[in-house]
Design a protein around this motif. Structure first.
Motif, PDB file in Angstrom:
ATOM      1  N   TYR A 379      -0.873  23.504  -9.764  1.00 60.08           N
ATOM      2  CA  TYR A 379       0.310  23.523  -9.396  1.00 60.08           C
ATOM      3  C   TYR A 379       0.651  23.024  -8.523  1.00 60.08           C
ATOM      4  O   TYR A 379       1.301  22.635  -7.606  1.00 60.08           O
ATOM      5  N   GLY A 380       0.157  23.985  -7.583  1.00 56.59           N
ATOM      6  CA  GLY A 380       0.272  23.544  -5.591  1.00 56.59           C
ATOM      7  C   GLY A 380      -0.640  22.477  -5.459  1.00 56.59           C
ATOM      8  O   GLY A 380      -0.212  21.661  -4.315  1.00 56.59           O
ATOM      9  N   LEU A 381      -1.307  22.119  -6.096  1.00 58.45           N
ATOM     10  CA  LEU A 381      -2.224  20.848  -5.527  1.00 58.45           C
ATOM     11  C   LEU A 381      -1.231  19.849  -6.136  1.00 58.45           C
ATOM     12  O   LEU A 381      -1.296  18.888  -5.074  1.00 58.45           O
ATOM     13  N   ALA A 382      -0.730  19.771  -7.516  1.00 60.36           N
ATOM     14  CA  ALA A 382       1.000  18.687  -7.014  1.00 60.36           C
ATOM     15  C   ALA A 382       1.336  18.984  -6.818  1.00 60.36           C
ATOM     16  O   ALA A 382       2.472  17.998  -6.231  1.00 60.36           O
ATOM     17  N   VAL A 383       2.416  20.193  -5.903  1.00 61.09           N
ATOM     18  CA  VAL A 383       2.929  19.881  -5.326  1.00 61.09           C
ATOM     19  C   VAL A 383       2.047  19.152  -3.612  1.00 61.09           C
ATOM     20  O   VAL A 383       2.875  18.745  -3.372  1.00 61.09           O
ATOM     21  N   ARG A 384       1.467  19.461  -3.607  1.00 55.60           N
ATOM     22  CA  ARG A 384       0.841  18.971  -2.036  1.00 55.60           C
ATOM     23  C   ARG A 384       0.652  17.555  -2.488  1.00 55.60           C
ATOM     24  O   ARG A 384       0.774  16.554  -1.435  1.00 55.60           O
ATOM     25  N   SER A 390      -3.096  15.765   0.422  1.00 50.18           N
ATOM     26  CA  SER A 390      -4.475  15.771   0.267  1.00 50.18           C
ATOM     27  C   SER A 390      -4.656  17.214  -1.241  1.00 50.18           C
ATOM     28  O   SER A 390      -3.606  18.223  -0.747  1.00 50.18           O
ATOM     29  N   THR A 391      -5.650  16.772  -1.645  1.00 53.74           N
ATOM     30  CA  THR A 391      -5.190  17.223  -2.841  1.00 53.74           C
ATOM     31  C   THR A 391      -6.530  17.940  -3.044  1.00 53.74           C
ATOM     32  O   THR A 391      -7.818  18.475  -3.874  1.00 53.74           O
ATOM     33  N   GLU A 392      -7.542  17.412  -2.408  1.00 59.56           N
ATOM     34  CA  GLU A 392      -9.108  18.262  -2.274  1.00 59.56           C
ATOM     35  C   GLU A 392      -9.838  18.687  -0.896  1.00 59.56           C
ATOM     36  O   GLU A 392      -9.290  18.977   0.237  1.00 59.56           O
ATOM     37  N   GLY A 393     -10.676  19.387  -1.206  1.00 58.86           N
ATOM     38  CA  GLY A 393     -11.176  19.683   0.178  1.00 58.86           C
ATOM     39  C   GLY A 393     -11.120  21.416   0.670  1.00 58.86           C
ATOM     40  O   GLY A 393      -9.756  21.947  -0.207  1.00 58.86           O
ATOM     41  N   PRO A 394     -11.275  22.530   1.331  1.00 56.11           N
ATOM     42  CA  PRO A 394     -10.589  23.366   1.234  1.00 56.11           C
ATOM     43  C   PRO A 394      -9.407  23.964   1.561  1.00 56.11           C
ATOM     44  O   PRO A 394      -9.340  24.642   1.656  1.00 56.11           O
ATOM     45  N   ASP A 395      -9.658  23.668   2.676  1.00 57.39           N
ATOM     46  CA  ASP A 395      -8.131  23.577   3.254  1.00 57.39           C
ATOM     47  C   ASP A 395      -6.348  23.177   1.826  1.00 57.39           C
ATOM     48  O   ASP A 395      -5.831  23.748   1.872  1.00 57.39           O
ATOM     49  N   ALA A 396      -6.891  22.227   0.705  1.00 54.46           N
ATOM     50  CA  ALA A 396      -6.290  22.037   0.474  1.00 54.46           C
ATOM     51  C   ALA A 396      -6.203  23.075  -0.605  1.00 54.46           C
ATOM     52  O   ALA A 396      -4.791  23.438  -1.262  1.00 54.46           O
ATOM     53  N   VAL A 397      -7.239  23.336  -1.420  1.00 55.50           N
ATOM     54  CA  VAL A 397      -6.582  24.678  -1.994  1.00 55.50           C
ATOM     55  C   VAL A 397      -7.007  26.332  -1.644  1.00 55.50           C
ATOM     56  O   VAL A 397      -6.268  26.468  -2.455  1.00 55.50           O
ATOM     57  N   PRO A 465       5.937  28.432   4.718  1.00 52.24           N
ATOM     58  CA  PRO A 465       5.630  28.422   6.494  1.00 52.24           C
ATOM     59  C   PRO A 465       4.072  28.568   6.366  1.00 52.24           C
ATOM     60  O   PRO A 465       3.416  28.741   7.375  1.00 52.24           O
ATOM     61  N   ALA A 466       3.877  30.046   5.513  1.00 50.01           N
ATOM     62  CA  ALA A 466       2.098  30.128   5.301  1.00 50.01           C
ATOM     63  C   ALA A 466       1.015  29.188   5.383  1.00 50.01           C
ATOM     64  O   ALA A 466       0.335  29.362   4.997  1.00 50.01           O
ATOM     65  N   CYS A 467       1.608  28.008   4.568  1.00 50.01           N
ATOM     66  CA  CYS A 467       1.413  27.389   3.681  1.00 50.01           C
ATOM     67  C   CYS A 467      -0.053  25.917   3.741  1.00 50.01           C
ATOM     68  O   CYS A 467       0.255  25.507   3.380  1.00 50.01           O
ATOM     69  N   ASP A 468       0.496  25.953   5.393  1.00 50.57           N
ATOM     70  CA  ASP A 468       0.039  24.555   6.129  1.00 50.57           C
ATOM     71  C   ASP A 468       0.485  23.235   4.586  1.00 50.57           C
ATOM     72  O   ASP A 468      -0.273  22.006   4.393  1.00 50.57           O
ATOM     73  N   ILE A 469       2.030  22.724   4.421  1.00 49.66           N
ATOM     74  CA  ILE A 469       2.604  22.209   4.253  1.00 49.66           C
ATOM     75  C   ILE A 469       3.722  21.351   4.835  1.00 49.66           C
ATOM     76  O   ILE A 469       4.219  20.367   4.281  1.00 49.66           O
ATOM     77  N   GLY A 470       3.781  20.969   6.276  1.00 47.19           N
ATOM     78  CA  GLY A 470       4.588  20.698   7.346  1.00 47.19           C
ATOM     79  C   GLY A 470       5.765  21.313   7.067  1.00 47.19           C
ATOM     80  O   GLY A 470       5.885  22.215   6.592  1.00 47.19           O
ATOM     81  N   ALA A 471       6.191  20.946   7.735  1.00 46.97           N
ATOM     82  CA  ALA A 471       7.602  22.061   8.227  1.00 46.97           C
ATOM     83  C   ALA A 471       8.762  21.383   7.647  1.00 46.97           C
ATOM     84  O   ALA A 471       8.736  20.426   6.201  1.00 46.97           O
TER      85      ALA A 471
END
Length: 471
Positions: A379-384, A390-397, A465-471
């Protein structure tokens, strides 16, 4: 989500998680700290150089001695910088007791620290600081059979962890307690233990080492050491929930002894709580599986993320949740072979009920919130995706795991009509730990369970803020 009433996410009894879960294209970044590759102690401390009264020539006592020697070295170095004074070694000594061979002749006056009878340490380990006028204070004692059982069940480093926790109490005995409440005192000692373990993991300890996978065993060991679910935070001997104790340990590991010194005061948040009704107590605090997947989970996730993204000026369209059995629906002409799926083509989140959510729900370590945590990750990937990320790769997960923690923070803060019940967040820890070693769970993420829990913890305590989704 319906606006009333507030639904409780209740928990089940803990035990062994057996489910298999996977995400396509998933991985995550490493946390700070690299565990040393060697197993076991690097060089044993000679008994004459570090006496432990009553000790035998066995693995448990050798490991305890090695740990205690390194703890003295570590705190001798860290104490002046952390507390502005020199560290004074324990004056009351160290005591090892075999509950199957309680021979008083091995101990001064037949007693251990603080003038206690040797039977007092059976099934336990503790530090004691005597009251004025009482003999033998400032001592650590332990039941070596108990430590051996911990090592057999949770790995050879667990006895060292116990020594580090008790030594944390010796630190408190020199500088004072953070607040006169047991749960704060105990979790601060866990934090001190985490700071020492990071020092060991860095390769600096003369007599101890720890490998990356053993950090997972350390966290699993806290499952045994947590308070019974439903214990209140103000109970006299409260030590903390599984999540509370693991979080404290990881905070020390990540941030060092200064964070342990400063962040365990009266305002520190805890997930531990009492059951609020007899019904919750009788049910173990667990909602039914149909209610969990059919109502609580979809409504809670949609409600939280719709409001959260709206506050950021983004219109969120909740993804469709698609339970399946054994075979995921096709995604953009391809057949996913995992138990958890986010499909960008139709913005759907799929989960395998047969291989994942039903077994997770029924397992002793699982329950309703373990299921919610599992599905909250794709579900968090859907948010991203809806944020244009991106929804793929180490940073996305890694981000998606963190977002599952941020959702948990929102639930705990009353931002949904879902209510966290005692033990729920413990289920998240168990799910992440037991999922990490199976590539069908979170794919080839490269993350240990320790690291997954740490990322999730960041979301719980720091939020978005901890989740790397921008400001």
């Amino acid at each position: 989500m319906s606006s009333t009433p507030r639904r409780a996410l209740r928990r089940a009894v803990l035990g062994a998680l057996v489910a298999s879960v996977a995400l396509t294209g998933c991985a995550a970044t490493l946390i700070e700290g690299v565990a040393t590759p060697e197993a076991g102690a690097r060089a044993d401390v000679a008994p004459a150089d570090f006496p432990i009264i009553g000790a035998a020539d066995d693995d448990v006592d050798r490991g305890a001695r090695n740990a205690l020697a390194d703890l003295n070295t570590y705190w001798g170095e860290q104490f002046p910088e952390t507390f502005g004074q020199e560290f004074t070694p324990l004056t009351g000594g160290y005591f090892s007791v075999d509950p199957d061979d309680l021979d008083p002749a091995r101990y001064p006056n037949g007693q251990i620290g603080c003038g206690q009878e040797i039977e007092a340490v059976t099934g336990n380990a503790f530090y004691c600081s005597s009251e004025p006028g009482e003999p033998g204070g400032d001592a650590i004692q332990y039941d070596r059979a108990f430590l051996g059982e911990l090592a057999d069940g949770y790995g050879r480093f667990i006895p060292a962890l116990v020594m580090a926790h008790e030594f944390g109490h010796a630190v408190q005995g020199r500088v004072g307690y953070p607040v006169e409440r047991s749960i704060n005192v105990e979790t601060q000692a866990d934090c001190f233990a985490g700071a020492w373990t990071a020092w060991v993991a860095s390769g600096a300890a003369p007599h101890n080492s720890i490998r990356p996978g053993e950090l997972d065993d350390v966290l699993r060991g806290y499952l045994l050491l947590r308070d019974p679910v439903g214990t209140g935070t103000r109970e006299e001997q409260a030590h903390g929930s599984y999540f509370d104790r693991v979080s404290a340990f990881q905070q020390g590991f990540d941030d060092g002894p200064v964070a342990c010194r400063d962040e365990f005061g009266a305002t520190r948040p805890f997930t531990q709580q009492q059951f609020q009704s007899d019904q919750d107590l009788l049910s173990g605090g667990n909602a039914s599986y149909p209610e969990t997947v059919g109502t609580i989970m979809p409504e809670g996730l949609a409600q939280y993320w719709t409001a959260t993204l709206q506050a950021r000026g983004v219109t969120f369209e909740p993804p469709a949740l698609q339970p399946f059995s054994g075979r995921a629906p096709e995604c953009d002409g391809e057949q996913p072979d995992t138990d958890l799926v986010y499909c960008p083509a139709d913005r759907s989140v799929g989960f395998d009920e047969t291989d994942l959510t039903q077994p997770v729900y029924a397992s002793e370590e699982g329950g309703d919130y373990a299921v919610v945590t599992a599905v909250a990750i794709p579900y968090g990937l859907a948010v991203r995706d809806q944020l244009g990320l991106s929804t793929e790769g180490p940073d996305a997960v890694r981000s998606a795991v963190c977002l599952a923690g941020a959702f948990t923070q929102g639930v705990r803060n009353g931002e949904t009509t879902v209510v966290i019940s005692p033990g729920d967040v413990d289920e998240s820890v168990s799910f992440l730990l037991e999922s990490s070693g199976d590539p069908s769970v979170l794919g080839d993420s490269g993350l240990t369970g320790f690291q997954l829990v740490d990322v999730f913890r960041g979301g719980v305590f720091e939020g978005l803020p901890a989740c790397d989704i921008g400001a």
